[in-house]
Design a protein around this motif. Structure first.
Motif, PDB file in Angstrom:
ATOM      1  N   ARG A  24       0.869  -1.293  -0.077  1.00 16.24           N
ATOM      2  CA  ARG A  24      -0.018   0.093   0.068  1.00 16.24           C
ATOM      3  C   ARG A  24       0.691   1.341  -0.077  1.00 16.24           C
ATOM      4  NH1 ARG A  24      -3.811   2.374   4.591  1.00 16.24           N
ATOM      5  NH2 ARG A  24      -4.684   4.080   3.566  1.00 16.24           N
ATOM      6  N   LEU A  25       1.855   1.279   0.873  1.00 20.88           N
ATOM      7  CA  LEU A  25       2.707   2.387   0.806  1.00 20.88           C
ATOM      8  C   LEU A  25       3.427   2.703  -0.555  1.00 20.88           C
ATOM      9  CD1 LEU A  25       4.533   4.676   2.238  1.00 20.88           C
ATOM     10  CD2 LEU A  25       6.154   2.649   2.873  1.00 20.88           C
ATOM     11  N   LEU A  26       3.901   1.482  -1.249  1.00 18.87           N
ATOM     12  CA  LEU A  26       4.573   1.966  -2.325  1.00 18.87           C
ATOM     13  C   LEU A  26       3.240   2.041  -3.291  1.00 18.87           C
ATOM     14  CD1 LEU A  26       6.982  -1.373  -2.626  1.00 18.87           C
ATOM     15  CD2 LEU A  26       7.345   0.921  -2.191  1.00 18.87           C
ATOM     16  N   GLN A  27       2.246   1.727  -3.338  1.00 21.39           N
ATOM     17  CA  GLN A  27       1.178   2.406  -4.297  1.00 21.39           C
ATOM     18  C   GLN A  27       1.095   3.642  -4.203  1.00 21.39           C
ATOM     19  OE1 GLN A  27      -1.993  -0.035  -3.641  1.00 21.39           O
ATOM     20  NE2 GLN A  27      -1.254  -1.922  -4.819  1.00 21.39           N
ATOM     21  N   ILE A  28       0.865   4.220  -2.773  1.00 24.70           N
ATOM     22  CA  ILE A  28       0.844   5.615  -2.389  1.00 24.70           C
ATOM     23  C   ILE A  28       2.105   6.418  -3.222  1.00 24.70           C
ATOM     24  CG2 ILE A  28       0.768   7.266  -0.626  1.00 24.70           C
ATOM     25  CD1 ILE A  28      -0.447   4.978   0.971  1.00 24.70           C
ATOM     26  N   LEU A  29       3.202   5.985  -2.888  1.00 28.36           N
ATOM     27  CA  LEU A  29       4.209   6.709  -3.425  1.00 28.36           C
ATOM     28  C   LEU A  29       4.191   7.052  -4.898  1.00 28.36           C
ATOM     29  CD1 LEU A  29       7.121   5.278  -1.092  1.00 28.36           C
ATOM     30  CD2 LEU A  29       6.032   7.305  -0.950  1.00 28.36           C
ATOM     31  N   TYR A  30       3.829   5.820  -5.711  1.00 26.82           N
ATOM     32  CA  TYR A  30       3.640   5.761  -7.200  1.00 26.82           C
ATOM     33  C   TYR A  30       2.794   6.851  -7.226  1.00 26.82           C
ATOM     34  CZ  TYR A  30       2.801   4.446 -11.929  1.00 26.82           C
ATOM     35  OH  TYR A  30       2.583   4.454 -12.991  1.00 26.82           O
ATOM     36  N   ARG A  31       1.328   6.847  -6.673  1.00 28.75           N
ATOM     37  CA  ARG A  31       0.514   7.626  -7.001  1.00 28.75           C
ATOM     38  C   ARG A  31       0.577   9.049  -6.907  1.00 28.75           C
ATOM     39  NH1 ARG A  31      -3.452   5.288  -4.077  1.00 28.75           N
ATOM     40  NH2 ARG A  31      -3.346   6.515  -2.312  1.00 28.75           N
ATOM     41  N   ILE A  32       1.557   9.403  -5.807  1.00 33.35           N
ATOM     42  CA  ILE A  32       1.611  10.754  -5.573  1.00 33.35           C
ATOM     43  C   ILE A  32       3.094  11.276  -6.304  1.00 33.35           C
ATOM     44  CG2 ILE A  32       0.302  10.844  -3.532  1.00 33.35           C
ATOM     45  CD1 ILE A  32       2.869  10.777  -1.764  1.00 33.35           C
ATOM     46  N   ASP A  33       3.514  10.470  -6.917  1.00 32.62           N
ATOM     47  CA  ASP A  33       4.512  10.891  -7.953  1.00 32.62           C
ATOM     48  C   ASP A  33       5.950  11.212  -7.193  1.00 32.62           C
ATOM     49  OD1 ASP A  33       5.897  11.456 -10.468  1.00 32.62           O
ATOM     50  OD2 ASP A  33       5.396  13.646 -10.126  1.00 32.62           O
ATOM     51  N   ILE A  34       6.364  10.136  -6.218  1.00 37.28           N
ATOM     52  CA  ILE A  34       7.724  10.177  -5.648  1.00 37.28           C
ATOM     53  C   ILE A  34       8.655   9.253  -6.541  1.00 37.28           C
ATOM     54  CG2 ILE A  34       8.953   9.606  -3.558  1.00 37.28           C
ATOM     55  CD1 ILE A  34       7.008  11.955  -3.360  1.00 37.28           C
ATOM     56  N   ASP A  35       9.748   9.979  -6.949  1.00 37.81           N
ATOM     57  CA  ASP A  35      10.621   9.300  -7.731  1.00 37.81           C
ATOM     58  C   ASP A  35      11.179   7.920  -7.220  1.00 37.81           C
ATOM     59  OD1 ASP A  35      13.842   9.246  -8.974  1.00 37.81           O
ATOM     60  OD2 ASP A  35      12.439  10.097 -10.447  1.00 37.81           O
ATOM     61  N   GLN A  36      11.431   7.178  -8.107  1.00 36.21           N
ATOM     62  CA  GLN A  36      11.782   5.701  -7.528  1.00 36.21           C
ATOM     63  C   GLN A  36      13.078   5.709  -7.074  1.00 36.21           C
ATOM     64  OE1 GLN A  36      10.030   2.623  -7.940  1.00 36.21           O
ATOM     65  NE2 GLN A  36      11.706   1.923  -6.543  1.00 36.21           N
ATOM     66  N   ALA A  37      13.771   6.582  -7.688  1.00 36.53           N
ATOM     67  CA  ALA A  37      15.496   6.746  -7.126  1.00 36.53           C
ATOM     68  C   ALA A  37      15.334   7.094  -5.985  1.00 36.53           C
ATOM     69  CB  ALA A  37      16.269   7.691  -8.231  1.00 36.53           C
ATOM     70  N   LEU A  38      14.450   8.270  -5.654  1.00 35.95           N
ATOM     71  CA  LEU A  38      14.302   8.897  -4.104  1.00 35.95           C
ATOM     72  C   LEU A  38      13.830   7.679  -3.176  1.00 35.95           C
ATOM     73  CD1 LEU A  38      13.039  12.224  -4.602  1.00 35.95           C
ATOM     74  CD2 LEU A  38      15.382  11.701  -4.177  1.00 35.95           C
ATOM     75  N   THR A  39      12.862   6.914  -3.421  1.00 32.85           N
ATOM     76  CA  THR A  39      12.335   5.962  -2.856  1.00 32.85           C
ATOM     77  C   THR A  39      13.449   4.705  -2.458  1.00 32.85           C
ATOM     78  OG1 THR A  39      10.151   5.946  -3.886  1.00 32.85           O
ATOM     79  CG2 THR A  39      10.520   4.177  -2.615  1.00 32.85           C
ATOM     80  N   ASP A  40      14.288   4.353  -3.435  1.00 31.42           N
ATOM     81  CA  ASP A  40      15.209   3.566  -3.342  1.00 31.42           C
ATOM     82  C   ASP A  40      16.249   4.125  -2.401  1.00 31.42           C
ATOM     83  OD1 ASP A  40      13.889   1.871  -5.222  1.00 31.42           O
ATOM     84  OD2 ASP A  40      15.119   2.269  -6.631  1.00 31.42           O
ATOM     85  N   GLU A  41      16.499   5.180  -2.656  1.00 29.49           N
ATOM     86  CA  GLU A  41      17.717   5.984  -1.646  1.00 29.49           C
ATOM     87  C   GLU A  41      17.210   5.937   0.005  1.00 29.49           C
ATOM     88  OE1 GLU A  41      18.930  10.468  -1.110  1.00 29.49           O
ATOM     89  OE2 GLU A  41      19.036   9.667  -2.795  1.00 29.49           O
ATOM     90  N   ALA A  42      15.863   6.030   0.058  1.00 27.31           N
ATOM     91  CA  ALA A  42      15.400   6.025   1.376  1.00 27.31           C
ATOM     92  C   ALA A  42      15.365   4.781   1.858  1.00 27.31           C
ATOM     93  CB  ALA A  42      13.954   6.426   1.485  1.00 27.31           C
ATOM     94  N   PHE A  43      15.095   3.573   1.178  1.00 26.74           N
ATOM     95  CA  PHE A  43      15.033   2.186   1.811  1.00 26.74           C
ATOM     96  C   PHE A  43      16.362   1.573   1.817  1.00 26.74           C
ATOM     97  CE2 PHE A  43      10.368   2.253   0.595  1.00 26.74           C
ATOM     98  CZ  PHE A  43      10.020   1.609   1.522  1.00 26.74           C
ATOM     99  N   ASN A  44      17.335   2.098   1.314  1.00 33.21           N
ATOM    100  CA  ASN A  44      18.678   1.864   1.462  1.00 33.21           C
ATOM    101  C   ASN A  44      19.325   2.159   2.683  1.00 33.21           C
ATOM    102  OD1 ASN A  44      18.906   0.277  -1.133  1.00 33.21           O
ATOM    103  ND2 ASN A  44      19.844   2.122  -2.106  1.00 33.21           N
ATOM    104  N   LEU A  45      18.785   3.001   3.424  1.00 35.64           N
ATOM    105  CA  LEU A  45      18.963   3.347   4.745  1.00 35.64           C
ATOM    106  C   LEU A  45      19.153   2.388   5.814  1.00 35.64           C
ATOM    107  CD1 LEU A  45      17.451   7.154   4.930  1.00 35.64           C
ATOM    108  CD2 LEU A  45      20.034   6.578   4.442  1.00 35.64           C
ATOM    109  N   GLY A  46      18.288   1.284   5.573  1.00 32.98           N
ATOM    110  CA  GLY A  46      17.975   0.088   6.133  1.00 32.98           C
ATOM    111  C   GLY A  46      17.087   0.283   7.406  1.00 32.98           C
TER     112      GLY A  46
END
Length: 106
Positions: free
Chosen positions: A53-75
């Protein structure tokens, strides 16, 4: 609360299921910090309970995939949620400001 803050809060509330809050804070910066804290708590909950659901929201509100990946790489979940909240707020403010400029009547 300014119109810009109200629009931002409406977007966040509608997409993340947060409740509206009145911001009796002195500056827009203080308001944005409070919103970031509240949003990061909700994101943390979604990471733990409904990542799809979170990933769907991020996609819908136009958060760049690279920014999402960068955040998730923080661990660490708290770091991820805080950074994602910041990115979401920045992106939504960009869209609000762009819409105002685009639809501004001369």
């Amino acid at each position: 609360m300014s119109k810009r803050q109200s629009e931002l809060q409406d977007i966040i509330v509608n997409n993340f299921g947060l409740t509206h809050f009145s911001a009796d804070l002195d500056t827009e910066s203080d308001y944005l910090k409070e919103l970031q804290v509240r949003l990061s708590e909700r994101i943390e909950f979604l990471i733990k309970t409904d990542l799809d659901r979170l990933l769907q929201i991020l996609y819908r509100i136009d958060i760049d995939q690279a920014l999402t990946d960068e955040a998730f790489n923080l661990g660490e979940v708290k770091k991820i949620s805080f950074v994602l909240a910041e990115k979401i707020i920045i992106r939504q403010l960009q869209k609000i400001d762009y819409a105002r400029k685009f639809y501004k009547k001369d």
